[in-house]
Design a protein around this motif. Structure first.
Motif, PDB file in Angstrom:
ATOM      1  N   GLU A  81       0.792  -1.219   0.000  1.00 36.55           N
ATOM      2  CA  GLU A  81       0.000   0.000   0.000  1.00 36.55           C
ATOM      3  C   GLU A  81       0.830   1.277   0.000  1.00 36.55           C
ATOM      4  O   GLU A  81       0.277   2.366   0.152  1.00 36.55           O
ATOM      5  CB  GLU A  81      -0.935  -0.004   1.223  1.00 36.55           C
ATOM      6  CG  GLU A  81      -1.926  -1.159   1.213  1.00 36.55           C
ATOM      7  CD  GLU A  81      -2.899  -1.124   2.380  1.00 36.55           C
ATOM      8  OE1 GLU A  81      -2.793  -0.187   3.212  1.00 36.55           O
ATOM      9  OE2 GLU A  81      -3.762  -2.013   2.453  1.00 36.55           O
ATOM     10  N   ILE A  82       2.134   1.166  -0.194  1.00 44.16           N
ATOM     11  CA  ILE A  82       2.969   2.366  -0.186  1.00 44.16           C
ATOM     12  C   ILE A  82       2.589   3.330  -1.312  1.00 44.16           C
ATOM     13  O   ILE A  82       2.853   4.538  -1.227  1.00 44.16           O
ATOM     14  CB  ILE A  82       4.463   1.984  -0.275  1.00 44.16           C
ATOM     15  CG1 ILE A  82       5.336   3.184   0.121  1.00 44.16           C
ATOM     16  CG2 ILE A  82       4.816   1.442  -1.663  1.00 44.16           C
ATOM     17  CD1 ILE A  82       6.795   2.833   0.311  1.00 44.16           C
ATOM     18  N   ILE A  83       1.933   2.821  -2.333  1.00 48.66           N
ATOM     19  CA  ILE A  83       1.479   3.647  -3.452  1.00 48.66           C
ATOM     20  C   ILE A  83       0.279   4.508  -3.070  1.00 48.66           C
ATOM     21  O   ILE A  83       0.037   5.566  -3.668  1.00 48.66           O
ATOM     22  CB  ILE A  83       1.137   2.749  -4.671  1.00 48.66           C
ATOM     23  CG1 ILE A  83       0.990   3.576  -5.948  1.00 48.66           C
ATOM     24  CG2 ILE A  83      -0.124   1.936  -4.425  1.00 48.66           C
ATOM     25  CD1 ILE A  83       2.271   4.027  -6.549  1.00 48.66           C
ATOM     26  N   TYR A  84      -0.506   4.106  -2.071  1.00 48.82           N
ATOM     27  CA  TYR A  84      -1.776   4.771  -1.773  1.00 48.82           C
ATOM     28  C   TYR A  84      -1.637   6.255  -1.424  1.00 48.82           C
ATOM     29  O   TYR A  84      -2.398   7.081  -1.944  1.00 48.82           O
ATOM     30  CB  TYR A  84      -2.513   4.030  -0.656  1.00 48.82           C
ATOM     31  CG  TYR A  84      -3.108   2.693  -1.059  1.00 48.82           C
ATOM     32  CD1 TYR A  84      -3.015   2.208  -2.364  1.00 48.82           C
ATOM     33  CD2 TYR A  84      -3.770   1.898  -0.118  1.00 48.82           C
ATOM     34  CE1 TYR A  84      -3.557   0.991  -2.732  1.00 48.82           C
ATOM     35  CE2 TYR A  84      -4.322   0.678  -0.478  1.00 48.82           C
ATOM     36  CZ  TYR A  84      -4.213   0.226  -1.782  1.00 48.82           C
ATOM     37  OH  TYR A  84      -4.759  -0.989  -2.146  1.00 48.82           O
ATOM     38  N   PRO A  85      -0.725   6.644  -0.535  1.00 49.28           N
ATOM     39  CA  PRO A  85      -0.620   8.072  -0.236  1.00 49.28           C
ATOM     40  C   PRO A  85      -0.307   8.918  -1.463  1.00 49.28           C
ATOM     41  O   PRO A  85      -0.792  10.051  -1.589  1.00 49.28           O
ATOM     42  CB  PRO A  85       0.524   8.132   0.787  1.00 49.28           C
ATOM     43  CG  PRO A  85       0.579   6.771   1.391  1.00 49.28           C
ATOM     44  CD  PRO A  85       0.191   5.841   0.293  1.00 49.28           C
ATOM     45  N   PHE A  86       0.479   8.371  -2.379  1.00 51.97           N
ATOM     46  CA  PHE A  86       0.815   9.121  -3.592  1.00 51.97           C
ATOM     47  C   PHE A  86      -0.362   9.176  -4.560  1.00 51.97           C
ATOM     48  O   PHE A  86      -0.552  10.183  -5.259  1.00 51.97           O
ATOM     49  CB  PHE A  86       2.052   8.514  -4.263  1.00 51.97           C
ATOM     50  CG  PHE A  86       3.336   8.892  -3.591  1.00 51.97           C
ATOM     51  CD1 PHE A  86       3.928  10.115  -3.841  1.00 51.97           C
ATOM     52  CD2 PHE A  86       3.938   8.027  -2.687  1.00 51.97           C
ATOM     53  CE1 PHE A  86       5.107  10.482  -3.214  1.00 51.97           C
ATOM     54  CE2 PHE A  86       5.116   8.375  -2.046  1.00 51.97           C
ATOM     55  CZ  PHE A  86       5.709   9.607  -2.310  1.00 51.97           C
ATOM     56  N   MET A  87      -1.154   8.130  -4.625  1.00 53.10           N
ATOM     57  CA  MET A  87      -2.367   8.167  -5.452  1.00 53.10           C
ATOM     58  C   MET A  87      -3.299   9.277  -4.969  1.00 53.10           C
ATOM     59  O   MET A  87      -3.812  10.063  -5.776  1.00 53.10           O
ATOM     60  CB  MET A  87      -3.090   6.817  -5.388  1.00 53.10           C
ATOM     61  CG  MET A  87      -2.369   5.678  -6.092  1.00 53.10           C
ATOM     62  SD  MET A  87      -3.141   4.055  -5.746  1.00 53.10           S
ATOM     63  CE  MET A  87      -4.779   4.266  -6.441  1.00 53.10           C
ATOM     64  N   ALA A  88      -3.496   9.335  -3.664  1.00 57.16           N
ATOM     65  CA  ALA A  88      -4.368  10.364  -3.091  1.00 57.16           C
ATOM     66  C   ALA A  88      -3.780  11.756  -3.302  1.00 57.16           C
ATOM     67  O   ALA A  88      -4.487  12.701  -3.667  1.00 57.16           O
ATOM     68  CB  ALA A  88      -4.572  10.098  -1.598  1.00 57.16           C
ATOM     69  N   ALA A  89      -2.480  11.880  -3.101  1.00 56.52           N
ATOM     70  CA  ALA A  89      -1.826  13.183  -3.234  1.00 56.52           C
ATOM     71  C   ALA A  89      -1.937  13.717  -4.659  1.00 56.52           C
ATOM     72  O   ALA A  89      -2.205  14.906  -4.869  1.00 56.52           O
ATOM     73  CB  ALA A  89      -0.360  13.071  -2.830  1.00 56.52           C
ATOM     74  N   LEU A  90      -1.743  12.846  -5.641  1.00 54.80           N
ATOM     75  CA  LEU A  90      -1.806  13.299  -7.024  1.00 54.80           C
ATOM     76  C   LEU A  90      -3.210  13.762  -7.392  1.00 54.80           C
ATOM     77  O   LEU A  90      -3.378  14.763  -8.101  1.00 54.80           O
ATOM     78  CB  LEU A  90      -1.355  12.181  -7.969  1.00 54.80           C
ATOM     79  CG  LEU A  90      -1.204  12.579  -9.435  1.00 54.80           C
ATOM     80  CD1 LEU A  90      -0.145  13.681  -9.591  1.00 54.80           C
ATOM     81  CD2 LEU A  90      -0.839  11.381 -10.298  1.00 54.80           C
ATOM     82  N   GLU A  91      -4.225  13.074  -6.907  1.00 51.32           N
ATOM     83  CA  GLU A  91      -5.592  13.494  -7.184  1.00 51.32           C
ATOM     84  C   GLU A  91      -5.899  14.829  -6.514  1.00 51.32           C
ATOM     85  O   GLU A  91      -6.610  15.674  -7.073  1.00 51.32           O
ATOM     86  CB  GLU A  91      -6.582  12.414  -6.738  1.00 51.32           C
ATOM     87  CG  GLU A  91      -8.010  12.651  -7.183  1.00 51.32           C
ATOM     88  CD  GLU A  91      -8.221  12.526  -8.693  1.00 51.32           C
ATOM     89  OE1 GLU A  91      -9.371  12.752  -9.137  1.00 51.32           O
ATOM     90  OE2 GLU A  91      -7.271  12.211  -9.437  1.00 51.32           O
ATOM     91  N   MET A  92      -5.352  15.052  -5.331  1.00 56.33           N
ATOM     92  CA  MET A  92      -5.523  16.349  -4.669  1.00 56.33           C
ATOM     93  C   MET A  92      -4.880  17.464  -5.480  1.00 56.33           C
ATOM     94  O   MET A  92      -5.467  18.538  -5.664  1.00 56.33           O
ATOM     95  CB  MET A  92      -4.907  16.306  -3.263  1.00 56.33           C
ATOM     96  CG  MET A  92      -5.654  15.446  -2.281  1.00 56.33           C
ATOM     97  SD  MET A  92      -4.731  15.306  -0.716  1.00 56.33           S
ATOM     98  CE  MET A  92      -5.672  14.040   0.130  1.00 56.33           C
ATOM     99  N   ILE A  93      -3.682  17.219  -5.978  1.00 57.93           N
ATOM    100  CA  ILE A  93      -2.979  18.235  -6.765  1.00 57.93           C
ATOM    101  C   ILE A  93      -3.735  18.519  -8.060  1.00 57.93           C
ATOM    102  O   ILE A  93      -3.914  19.683  -8.460  1.00 57.93           O
ATOM    103  CB  ILE A  93      -1.531  17.789  -7.048  1.00 57.93           C
ATOM    104  CG1 ILE A  93      -0.712  17.846  -5.755  1.00 57.93           C
ATOM    105  CG2 ILE A  93      -0.890  18.658  -8.131  1.00 57.93           C
ATOM    106  CD1 ILE A  93       0.674  17.245  -5.861  1.00 57.93           C
ATOM    107  N   HIS A  94      -4.173  17.476  -8.719  1.00 59.27           N
ATOM    108  CA  HIS A  94      -4.945  17.659  -9.952  1.00 59.27           C
ATOM    109  C   HIS A  94      -6.178  18.515  -9.700  1.00 59.27           C
ATOM    110  O   HIS A  94      -6.471  19.468 -10.447  1.00 59.27           O
ATOM    111  CB  HIS A  94      -5.345  16.297 -10.511  1.00 59.27           C
ATOM    112  CG  HIS A  94      -6.313  16.371 -11.648  1.00 59.27           C
ATOM    113  ND1 HIS A  94      -6.063  17.080 -12.806  1.00 59.27           N
ATOM    114  CD2 HIS A  94      -7.553  15.832 -11.802  1.00 59.27           C
ATOM    115  CE1 HIS A  94      -7.095  16.974 -13.630  1.00 59.27           C
ATOM    116  NE2 HIS A  94      -8.011  16.232 -13.044  1.00 59.27           N
ATOM    117  N   ASN A  95      -6.898  18.230  -8.625  1.00 58.33           N
ATOM    118  CA  ASN A  95      -8.134  18.954  -8.342  1.00 58.33           C
ATOM    119  C   ASN A  95      -7.879  20.379  -7.860  1.00 58.33           C
ATOM    120  O   ASN A  95      -8.656  21.283  -8.172  1.00 58.33           O
ATOM    121  CB  ASN A  95      -8.992  18.171  -7.350  1.00 58.33           C
ATOM    122  CG  ASN A  95      -9.770  17.063  -8.030  1.00 58.33           C
ATOM    123  OD1 ASN A  95     -10.867  17.277  -8.538  1.00 58.33           O
ATOM    124  ND2 ASN A  95      -9.204  15.868  -8.062  1.00 58.33           N
TER     125      ASN A  95
END
Length: 299
Positions: A64-78
């Motif tokens: 799950e180390i990818i999960y924080p980065f998945m969330a972070a990228l969606e926040m930046i995009h939005n």
């Protein structure tokens, strides 16, 4: 299961991931938290976090180390969309079929909501260090954080936005400048997605560079397709106003080359990106189909 069903499941998974990182709407700052959540929960295909996880899987990533980065990228995009829609930028009142954040909360609160999402993104991404199980994963998380910061910052997305604003204010637009804007304003976050997924999975430097190149092609093709849709689609289909490029006097790839040549360039870039993604030992067929879908989309 067909592609659409798989994509729907993966989009739900991505949404479930970043929901865990969204702030609770309480305290004296409740209004900005509401605006942040309104912005990020306004719908969307969640393509960037999906691309990130698919890149992670392509190179054998686990955990799950990818999960924080998945969330972070969606926040930046939005956050970037919230700021793009502001009266001082594109002055758009609708996105994804509903009122933009500034139309609901006011432009001042929308600025703060964007700022809040950007800061929360890096706080969230840093959570990957807590999930690392060894020194190698810690180093990968640090590298991923550097990529995220660069691709979202003045040498990435913000740099592209800067050039875009200056072009609107009268700077002569050349094809070189237009491609710089597309590379940074659009492709940079796609590069972040594919590169971070590869880095966290332990890909080598050659593989990471190949993913960066593929993402460049995807991003440029995506933006040219966006320009095509701004001319050929409708507000009902697209979920946002069409004709905004002409209204804002933007010079686009379509303006320079016309619809037919622009569509041909989309196909060329797409083919090259798919060739790169198909060249690795472990093929990810869904990732290839996702890239085709992303570039050939009609909304």
């Amino acid at each position: 299961m067909n592609f659409d069903e798989t994509l729907s499941l993966k989009a739900k998974h991505a949404e479930d991931v970043f929901k865990d990182y969204l702030p609770k709407e309480d305290g004296f700052q409740r209004k900005v938290l509401e605006a942040m959540n309104y912005s990020i929960m306004a719908g969307g295909k969640r393509l960037r976090p999906i691309l990130m996880e698919e890149s992670f899987l392509l190179f054998g990533g686990k955990g799950e180390i990818i999960y924080p980065f998945m969330a972070a990228l969606e926040m930046i995009h939005n956050y970037s969309l919230v700021h793009d829609d502001l009266p001082a930028m594109d002055n758009d009142e609708y996105r994804r079929g509903r009122k933009t954040t500034w139309k609901v909360y006011g432009d001042g609160m929308a600025v703060l909501a964007g700022d809040g999402l950007l800061n929360l993104a890096f706080e969230t991404a840093a959570g990957a260090f807590d999930l690392a199980v060894n020194e190698a994963e810690l180093r990968r998380a640090a590298r991923a954080l550097q990529i995220l910061g660069k691709k979202a910052g003045v040498y990435g997305m913000i740099g592209g936005q800067c050039a875009d604003v200056e072009a609107e204010e009268g700077q002569e637009m050349t094809e070189e400048l237009l491609l710089f804007i597309h590379e940074n304003k659009t492709a940079a976050l796609i590069q972040a997605a594919l590169m971070i997924g590869a880095v966290l999975a332990g890909a080598n430097e050659s593989e990471i560079s190949a993913m960066e190149k593929a993402a460049y092609n995807i991003g440029i093709a995506f933006q040219i397709q966006d320009d095509i849709l701004d001319v050929t689609s409708t507000t009902e289909v697209l979920g946002k106003p069409v004709g905004s490029d002409e209204k804002n006097h933007k010079l686009t790839y379509v303006c320079l080359h016309g619809l037919e040549e622009s569509a041909g360039e989309v196909r060329r870039l797409s083919k090259e990106a798919i060739t790169i993604l198909s060249s690795f030992e472990n093929r990810n067929e869904f990732l290839v189909e996702l890239v085709k879908y992303l570039i050939e989309r009609q909304k």
